[in-house]
Design a protein around this motif. Structure first.
Motif, PDB file in Angstrom:
ATOM      1  N   LYS A 177      -1.709  -5.926   5.113  1.00  0.00           N
ATOM      2  CA  LYS A 177      -1.037  -5.087   4.238  1.00  0.00           C
ATOM      3  C   LYS A 177       0.173  -4.268   4.878  1.00  0.00           C
ATOM      4  CE  LYS A 177      -5.676  -4.260   2.216  1.00  0.00           C
ATOM      5  NZ  LYS A 177      -6.399  -3.247   1.782  1.00  0.00           N
ATOM      6  N   VAL A 178       1.064  -3.779   3.882  1.00  0.00           N
ATOM      7  CA  VAL A 178       2.056  -3.182   4.426  1.00  0.00           C
ATOM      8  C   VAL A 178       2.231  -1.822   3.538  1.00  0.00           C
ATOM      9  CG1 VAL A 178       4.700  -3.038   4.437  1.00  0.00           C
ATOM     10  CG2 VAL A 178       3.534  -5.070   5.380  1.00  0.00           C
ATOM     11  N   ALA A 179       2.190  -0.478   3.895  1.00  0.00           N
ATOM     12  CA  ALA A 179       2.230   0.627   3.178  1.00  0.00           C
ATOM     13  C   ALA A 179       3.850   1.050   3.265  1.00  0.00           C
ATOM     14  CB  ALA A 179       1.153   1.486   3.420  1.00  0.00           C
ATOM     15  N   VAL A 180       4.655   1.229   2.244  1.00  0.00           N
ATOM     16  CA  VAL A 180       5.847   1.629   2.275  1.00  0.00           C
ATOM     17  C   VAL A 180       5.895   3.041   2.150  1.00  0.00           C
ATOM     18  CG1 VAL A 180       8.290   1.149   1.891  1.00  0.00           C
ATOM     19  CG2 VAL A 180       6.626  -0.677   2.139  1.00  0.00           C
ATOM     20  N   LEU A 181       6.598   3.667   2.988  1.00  0.00           N
ATOM     21  CA  LEU A 181       6.788   5.350   2.340  1.00  0.00           C
ATOM     22  C   LEU A 181       8.029   5.415   1.837  1.00  0.00           C
ATOM     23  CD1 LEU A 181       4.875   6.969   5.416  1.00  0.00           C
ATOM     24  CD2 LEU A 181       3.760   6.192   3.222  1.00  0.00           C
ATOM     25  N   GLY A 206      10.338   1.833  -9.304  1.00  0.00           N
ATOM     26  CA  GLY A 206       9.582   2.437  -8.089  1.00  0.00           C
ATOM     27  C   GLY A 206      10.376   2.654  -6.839  1.00  0.00           C
ATOM     28  N   GLY A 207       9.586   2.484  -5.731  1.00  0.00           N
ATOM     29  CA  GLY A 207      10.400   2.774  -4.510  1.00  0.00           C
ATOM     30  C   GLY A 207      11.282   1.950  -3.979  1.00  0.00           C
ATOM     31  N   ILE A 208      12.484   2.448  -3.450  1.00  0.00           N
ATOM     32  CA  ILE A 208      13.586   1.281  -3.276  1.00  0.00           C
ATOM     33  C   ILE A 208      13.334   0.346  -2.223  1.00  0.00           C
ATOM     34  CG2 ILE A 208      16.274   1.005  -2.722  1.00  0.00           C
ATOM     35  CD1 ILE A 208      16.194   3.668  -4.705  1.00  0.00           C
ATOM     36  N   TRP A 209      12.899   0.942  -0.930  1.00  0.00           N
ATOM     37  CA  TRP A 209      12.771   0.274   0.251  1.00  0.00           C
ATOM     38  C   TRP A 209      11.156  -0.713   0.065  1.00  0.00           C
ATOM     39  CZ3 TRP A 209      15.160   0.306   4.757  1.00  0.00           C
ATOM     40  CH2 TRP A 209      16.041   1.438   4.710  1.00  0.00           C
ATOM     41  N   ALA A 210      10.384  -0.274  -0.827  1.00  0.00           N
ATOM     42  CA  ALA A 210       9.431  -1.179  -1.488  1.00  0.00           C
ATOM     43  C   ALA A 210       9.746  -2.476  -2.227  1.00  0.00           C
ATOM     44  CB  ALA A 210       8.124  -0.541  -1.831  1.00  0.00           C
ATOM     45  N   GLN A 211      10.774  -2.128  -2.982  1.00  0.00           N
ATOM     46  CA  GLN A 211      11.441  -3.184  -3.675  1.00  0.00           C
ATOM     47  C   GLN A 211      12.096  -4.210  -2.865  1.00  0.00           C
ATOM     48  OE1 GLN A 211      14.286  -2.076  -6.578  1.00  0.00           O
ATOM     49  NE2 GLN A 211      13.137   0.025  -6.775  1.00  0.00           N
ATOM     50  N   GLU A 212      12.555  -3.599  -1.842  1.00  0.00           N
ATOM     51  CA  GLU A 212      13.546  -4.713  -1.111  1.00  0.00           C
ATOM     52  C   GLU A 212      12.641  -5.415   0.094  1.00  0.00           C
ATOM     53  OE1 GLU A 212      16.756  -5.153  -0.839  1.00  0.00           O
ATOM     54  OE2 GLU A 212      17.394  -3.335  -2.345  1.00  0.00           O
ATOM     55  N   PHE A 265       1.946  -2.217  -0.490  1.00  0.00           N
ATOM     56  CA  PHE A 265       1.946  -0.941  -1.267  1.00  0.00           C
ATOM     57  C   PHE A 265       2.878   0.092  -1.070  1.00  0.00           C
ATOM     58  CE2 PHE A 265      -2.046  -3.144  -0.196  1.00  0.00           C
ATOM     59  CZ  PHE A 265      -3.138  -2.688  -1.059  1.00  0.00           C
ATOM     60  N   SER A 266       2.984   0.616  -2.334  1.00  0.00           N
ATOM     61  CA  SER A 266       4.303   1.471  -2.360  1.00  0.00           C
ATOM     62  C   SER A 266       3.998   2.758  -2.758  1.00  0.00           C
ATOM     63  CB  SER A 266       5.193   0.950  -3.685  1.00  0.00           C
ATOM     64  OG  SER A 266       6.395   1.929  -3.825  1.00  0.00           O
ATOM     65  N   PHE A 267       4.379   3.740  -1.883  1.00  0.00           N
ATOM     66  CA  PHE A 267       4.205   5.212  -2.018  1.00  0.00           C
ATOM     67  C   PHE A 267       5.427   6.221  -2.254  1.00  0.00           C
ATOM     68  CE2 PHE A 267       0.994   3.283   0.376  1.00  0.00           C
ATOM     69  CZ  PHE A 267      -0.258   3.756  -0.481  1.00  0.00           C
ATOM     70  N   HIS A 268       5.454   7.105  -3.257  1.00  0.00           N
ATOM     71  CA  HIS A 268       6.389   8.090  -3.328  1.00  0.00           C
ATOM     72  C   HIS A 268       5.849   9.357  -2.658  1.00  0.00           C
ATOM     73  CE1 HIS A 268       8.682   5.740  -6.045  1.00  0.00           C
ATOM     74  NE2 HIS A 268       7.797   5.616  -6.911  1.00  0.00           N
ATOM     75  N   LYS A 301      -5.844   0.892   3.003  1.00  0.00           N
ATOM     76  CA  LYS A 301      -6.931   0.525   3.317  1.00  0.00           C
ATOM     77  C   LYS A 301      -8.099   0.319   2.430  1.00  0.00           C
ATOM     78  CE  LYS A 301     -10.385   1.103   6.894  1.00  0.00           C
ATOM     79  NZ  LYS A 301     -11.032   2.241   8.075  1.00  0.00           N
ATOM     80  N   ASP A 302      -8.732   1.090   1.398  1.00  0.00           N
ATOM     81  CA  ASP A 302      -9.538   1.036   0.608  1.00  0.00           C
ATOM     82  C   ASP A 302      -9.285   0.212  -0.904  1.00  0.00           C
ATOM     83  OD1 ASP A 302     -10.769   2.860   2.226  1.00  0.00           O
ATOM     84  OD2 ASP A 302     -10.225   4.653   1.222  1.00  0.00           O
ATOM     85  N   HIS A 303      -7.965  -0.300  -1.006  1.00  0.00           N
ATOM     86  CA  HIS A 303      -7.588  -0.863  -2.047  1.00  0.00           C
ATOM     87  C   HIS A 303      -7.136  -2.286  -1.592  1.00  0.00           C
ATOM     88  CE1 HIS A 303      -7.438   2.958  -3.779  1.00  0.00           C
ATOM     89  NE2 HIS A 303      -7.567   2.641  -4.983  1.00  0.00           N
ATOM     90  N   GLU A 304      -7.835  -3.304  -2.285  1.00  0.00           N
ATOM     91  CA  GLU A 304      -7.648  -4.870  -2.017  1.00  0.00           C
ATOM     92  C   GLU A 304      -6.048  -5.224  -2.503  1.00  0.00           C
ATOM     93  OE1 GLU A 304      -9.018  -7.036  -0.135  1.00  0.00           O
ATOM     94  OE2 GLU A 304     -10.213  -5.420   0.429  1.00  0.00           O
ATOM     95  N   GLU A 305      -5.611  -4.674  -3.632  1.00  0.00           N
ATOM     96  CA  GLU A 305      -4.422  -4.845  -4.227  1.00  0.00           C
ATOM     97  C   GLU A 305      -3.647  -3.848  -4.575  1.00  0.00           C
ATOM     98  OE1 GLU A 305      -3.272  -7.966  -4.896  1.00  0.00           O
ATOM     99  OE2 GLU A 305      -5.357  -9.217  -4.099  1.00  0.00           O
ATOM    100  N   PRO A 306      -2.236  -4.056  -4.315  1.00  0.00           N
ATOM    101  CA  PRO A 306      -1.397  -2.739  -4.916  1.00  0.00           C
ATOM    102  C   PRO A 306      -1.228  -2.622  -6.167  1.00  0.00           C
ATOM    103  CG  PRO A 306      -0.132  -4.635  -3.988  1.00  0.00           C
ATOM    104  CD  PRO A 306      -1.523  -4.915  -3.854  1.00  0.00           C
ATOM    105  N   GLU A 307      -1.217  -1.502  -6.682  1.00  0.00           N
ATOM    106  CA  GLU A 307      -0.944  -1.196  -8.212  1.00  0.00           C
ATOM    107  C   GLU A 307       0.236  -0.515  -8.248  1.00  0.00           C
ATOM    108  OE1 GLU A 307      -4.164   1.552  -8.988  1.00  0.00           O
ATOM    109  OE2 GLU A 307      -5.877  -0.013  -8.485  1.00  0.00           O
ATOM    110  N   LYS A 308       0.515   0.287  -9.150  1.00  0.00           N
ATOM    111  CA  LYS A 308       1.749   1.072  -9.388  1.00  0.00           C
ATOM    112  C   LYS A 308       1.975   1.659  -8.008  1.00  0.00           C
ATOM    113  CE  LYS A 308       2.930   3.331 -12.867  1.00  0.00           C
ATOM    114  NZ  LYS A 308       3.073   4.180 -14.271  1.00  0.00           N
TER     115      LYS A 308
END
Length: 391
Positions: A318-322, A331-337, A352-355, A376-383
């Motif tokens: 998993k990758v969590a992009v801030l 959505g988040g621009i770095w996450a899109q890239e 996973f994308s976070f604003h 950590k608690d979610h298997e799949e990224p949502e919005k």
């Protein structure tokens, strides 16, 4: 000999511009960038920097002056933020497609409305298709070093470079900064010698009407230039590191050994994330950190390689992009890239994308930990998830 001064981020920029022996500075003040050009104006007035300082009536004019100066063979610089960068938008294309090695510092500030002077990366990221190289800084030392590196990079590939850092968090915050010795900088960054310049003795045509039968070829050549940026940057970084003992890679893995989840950060958020990751790992969490400095050209290959090698061959799942930005509707621009970079990679990590921190809202270790817990608690990224949003 190098010296150490306690400098705000904006003055770190000014010192970098001075050490680069910049010849033309075009200046229009805008919060939170103003001290950059104020300090440079004082350096010029004292005679410490023998540059042509041009006071203009707008940011559009500032970039126009830099384009003219660079086309005439001078080393040129300007700085701006937010609405000022937006006003430059048209001329950013002219600088890039003119293959002019201008350096611009953009102090990240949220876009209006609502009117806001605090930090947010949307202003610079919105310029991602203008053809400029973009590099993001974590600390004031990194700001000064990156200005010097950017002039050398720009002049080696004939592309303009945007140096980017966060409003107030760096721009107005003071940190100890090592100022390199001028003689050593001169060895690293020799005088600018443009191959093609405005010269009455050697008349040339620049930027003429371009018909359909050759327009695409110009764009293809431009893309080839961007393809060379990564290797050119690595050469510049190695040279800078050898001379000044600070290398600044395109991206950096931090506390990633044994991790199955990576937080991805840029700019000053990285410093806060270092604290959060250290605390999480002390509690046994398998989390690491990836800091990315370069946005354009996007270092897709380096990111893929880093994710495969992040923890000695163990799998990053998993990758969590801030993202301190937003592209509305996407959505988040770095996450899109990053998602695009991983497209087609077998068993690629889930992104996973976070604003977070838009409009200057504080990013704390606790808010970063919240993003990690969600991942950590979610298997799949949502919005994309909003961190710190008021209910």
């Amino acid at each position: 000999m190098p010296t150490t001064e306690v400098l705000m981020g904006n003055h770190a920029t000014s010192w970098g511009v001075k050490l680069a022996r910049t010849q033309v500075i075009a200046a229009y003040p805008i919060t939170p960038q103003t001290q950059v050009v104020e300090e440079l104006s004082e350096m010029c007035a004292r005679g410490d920097l023998p540059a042509k300082f041009i006071k203009v009536e707008s940011e559009h004019s500032a970039m126009a002056c830099c384009i003219g100066a660079s086309q005439a063979g001078a080393r040129a610089f300007t700085a701006t933020s937010s609405q000022g960068l937006a006003l430059m938008h048209e001329l950013l294309f002219w600088a890039a497609y003119g293959r002019l090695p201008i350096v611009l510092c953009n102090v990240n500030r949220a876009m209006a409305p609502g009117w806001n002077i605090w930090s947010d990366q949307t202003d610079s990221l919105a310029q991602r298709d203008t053809g400029w190289v973009q590099i993001y800084c974590e600390t004031n030392q990194e700001v000064l070093d990156t200005v010097l590196m950017s002039f050398k990079l720009a002049e080696s590939v004939n592309l303009p470079v945007m140096v980017v850092y966060d409003a107030f968090i760096l721009s107005h915050t003071y940190e100890p900064v090592e100022i390199p010795d001028q003689k050593e900088v001169d060895k690293f960054l020799p005088p600018f010698k443009a191959e093609f310049t405005l010269d009455p003795e050697k008349p040339r045509t620049f930027n003429p009407l371009t018909a359909p039968d050759c327009y695409m070829e110009f764009r293809s050549i431009m893309e080839e230039a961007h393809d060379k940026v990564r290797d050119a940057y690595l050469d510049v970084a190695r040279d800078y590191g050898r001379r000044f003992k600070r290398e600044h890679p395109i991206l950096e893995l931090i506390d990633a050994e044994g991790a199955d989840t990576l937080l991805v950060t840029t700019g000053s958020t990285t410093s806060t994330a270092r604290v959060a990751v250290r605390e999480l790992r002390a509690r046994g969490e398998k989390v690491g950190l990836m800091k990315i400095r370069m946005f354009r050209p996007f270092p897709a290959d380096a990111i893929r390689d880093a994710l495969l090698k992040a923890n000695g061959g163990s799998k990053i799942t998993k990758v969590a992009v801030l993202d301190r930005n937003i592209s509305h509707g996407a959505g988040g621009i770095w996450a899109q890239e990053i998602r695009a970079a991983l497209c087609g990679v077998p068993s690629a990590p889930k992104v996973f994308s976070f604003h977070i921190g838009l409009g200057g809202r504080d990013i704390t270790p606790e808010s970063i930990t919240e993003a990690y817990r969600y991942t950590k608690d979610h298997e799949e990224p949502e919005k994309a998830v909003w961190i710190g949003l008021k209910k």
